[in-house]
Design a protein around this motif. Structure first.
Motif, PDB file in Angstrom:
ATOM      1  N   TYR A  78      98.889  72.021  28.041  1.00  0.00           N
ATOM      2  CA  TYR A  78     100.303  71.723  28.237  1.00  0.00           C
ATOM      3  C   TYR A  78     101.153  72.992  28.237  1.00  0.00           C
ATOM      4  O   TYR A  78     102.128  73.102  28.982  1.00  0.00           O
ATOM      5  CB  TYR A  78     100.781  70.755  27.154  1.00  0.00           C
ATOM      6  CG  TYR A  78     100.174  69.385  27.280  1.00  0.00           C
ATOM      7  CD1 TYR A  78     100.735  68.418  28.101  1.00  0.00           C
ATOM      8  CD2 TYR A  78      99.008  69.059  26.578  1.00  0.00           C
ATOM      9  CE1 TYR A  78     100.166  67.159  28.218  1.00  0.00           C
ATOM     10  CE2 TYR A  78      98.429  67.804  26.691  1.00  0.00           C
ATOM     11  CZ  TYR A  78      99.009  66.865  27.514  1.00  0.00           C
ATOM     12  OH  TYR A  78      98.441  65.621  27.642  1.00  0.00           O
ATOM     13  N   ALA A 109      96.027  68.258  31.623  1.00  0.00           N
ATOM     14  CA  ALA A 109      97.381  68.098  31.093  1.00  0.00           C
ATOM     15  C   ALA A 109      98.351  67.693  32.206  1.00  0.00           C
ATOM     16  O   ALA A 109      99.202  66.807  32.015  1.00  0.00           O
ATOM     17  CB  ALA A 109      97.839  69.399  30.432  1.00  0.00           C
ATOM     18  N   SER A 168      92.845  66.048  27.525  1.00  0.00           N
ATOM     19  CA  SER A 168      93.931  67.005  27.747  1.00  0.00           C
ATOM     20  C   SER A 168      94.391  67.644  26.445  1.00  0.00           C
ATOM     21  O   SER A 168      95.072  68.674  26.477  1.00  0.00           O
ATOM     22  CB  SER A 168      95.108  66.305  28.433  1.00  0.00           C
ATOM     23  OG  SER A 168      95.713  65.348  27.566  1.00  0.00           O
ATOM     24  N   LEU A 212     100.449  64.078  32.448  1.00  0.00           N
ATOM     25  CA  LEU A 212     101.898  63.973  32.619  1.00  0.00           C
ATOM     26  C   LEU A 212     102.256  63.230  33.902  1.00  0.00           C
ATOM     27  O   LEU A 212     103.259  62.517  33.955  1.00  0.00           O
ATOM     28  CB  LEU A 212     102.521  65.373  32.633  1.00  0.00           C
ATOM     29  CG  LEU A 212     102.425  66.150  31.318  1.00  0.00           C
ATOM     30  CD1 LEU A 212     102.957  67.557  31.502  1.00  0.00           C
ATOM     31  CD2 LEU A 212     103.194  65.434  30.208  1.00  0.00           C
TER      32      LEU A 212
END
Length: 279
Positions: free
Chosen positions: A61, A249, A36, A253
């Motif tokens: 991100y 990403a 990521s 998370l």
């Protein structure tokens, strides 16, 4: 001393096996997190290497935070998961206490009926569930997901907790009754603290399918305001083009709350799993 040494050996062996399984299970998670932070070319060129000065990139991100309401999706998932877990643990523990403590006609059949949910997938009733939620005007609401996940998690919770509650000494509960404690006080103050490892085990095994589920959010709550984080990540997956930086990403998370829960309940989880192996 021989019995104690044997129990210690079994405990160490179980912890070793669980530790090895954890390492194997975390490898895909680590791989997703590493990639990521890479550029798209670096992901496909060297997926197993760590990001360096040439391959490091935060474009994934940045895309996740700019496109869509990621924090809203995260809050929806957190709300659904926490409320569903609360209901599963509460109602599951109450039903397990009743089945393990009181002897009545149909006790065994009731337990078997409740355990059928473990063997019969709830997704088989998707059409009927959707029709029911439409009649109740709960489509595109978080309550539709909470009700479904509560029903999904109750069979396993009742099955596990009832087995643990049967091992609690009757003398302890009878002593509480002699002291004038009500059944509710006995349940909350005497029984629940003793089955805390089992509660943690149920919580972990119930949370992960809820947090990662895509099926019911897609069917029951596909609206923008009710999307979960797993459904929201599908925005970056197209029929012809997939934004792999954003997908990885978003998945990274989304994994964070699961890892935090595992760290918090890891000791109770291992105690609940190994309680029958070290006796």
């Amino acid at each position: 001393m021989r019995l104690s040494h044997r129990s210690l050996t079994h405990s160490a062996l179980v912890h070793l096996i669980l530790g090895g399984y954890t390492i194997i299970a975390l490898f895909p998670v680590i791989l997703i997190a590493i990639n990521s932070f890479k550029s798209r070319k670096a992901i496909f060129r060297s997926p197993l290497s760590f990001p360096d000065t040439d391959s490091f990139s935060l474009i994934g991100y940045e895309t996740v935070l700019k496109q869509g309401d990621f924090f809203g999706y995260f809050l929806n998932s957190l709300t659904v998961t926490v409320v569903s877990l609360f209901f599963v643990l509460l109602f599951g523990a109450m039903a397990a206490f009743a089945l393990s403590e009181y002897r009545f006609r149909g006790n065994t059949l009731t337990g078997l009926y409740l355990a059928l949910g473990i063997m019969i997938p709830i997704r088989l009733g998707t059409v009927a569930i959707l029709q029911m939620m439409a009649d109740l005007q709960l489509v595109n609401t978080l309550w539709s997901l909470i009700l479904v996940y509560t029903a999904q998690g109750l069979p396993l919770a009742i099955f596990i907790l009832s087995e643990f509650m049967r091992q609690i000494s009757d003398d302890l509960k009878n002593a509480g009754r002699i002291d004038g404690l009500s059944e509710y006080v006995i349940f909350y103050r005497l029984v629940l603290p003793l089955v805390r490892p089992a509660m943690a085990t149920v919580a972990v095994f119930t949370m992960i399918p809820i947090w990662n589920d895509l099926w019911f959010p897609l069917i029951l709550a596909p609206g923008e305001e009710t999307k979960t984080i797993t459904l929201g990540a599908q925005v970056f997956i197209g029929q012809f083009v997939t934004n792999w930086n954003a997908v990885l990403a978003a998945l990274t998370l989304a994994i964070v709350p699961v890892l935090i829960l595992y760290v918090i309940f890891s000791r109770q989880l291992i105690a609940g799993i190994t309680s029958g192996a070290v006796k």
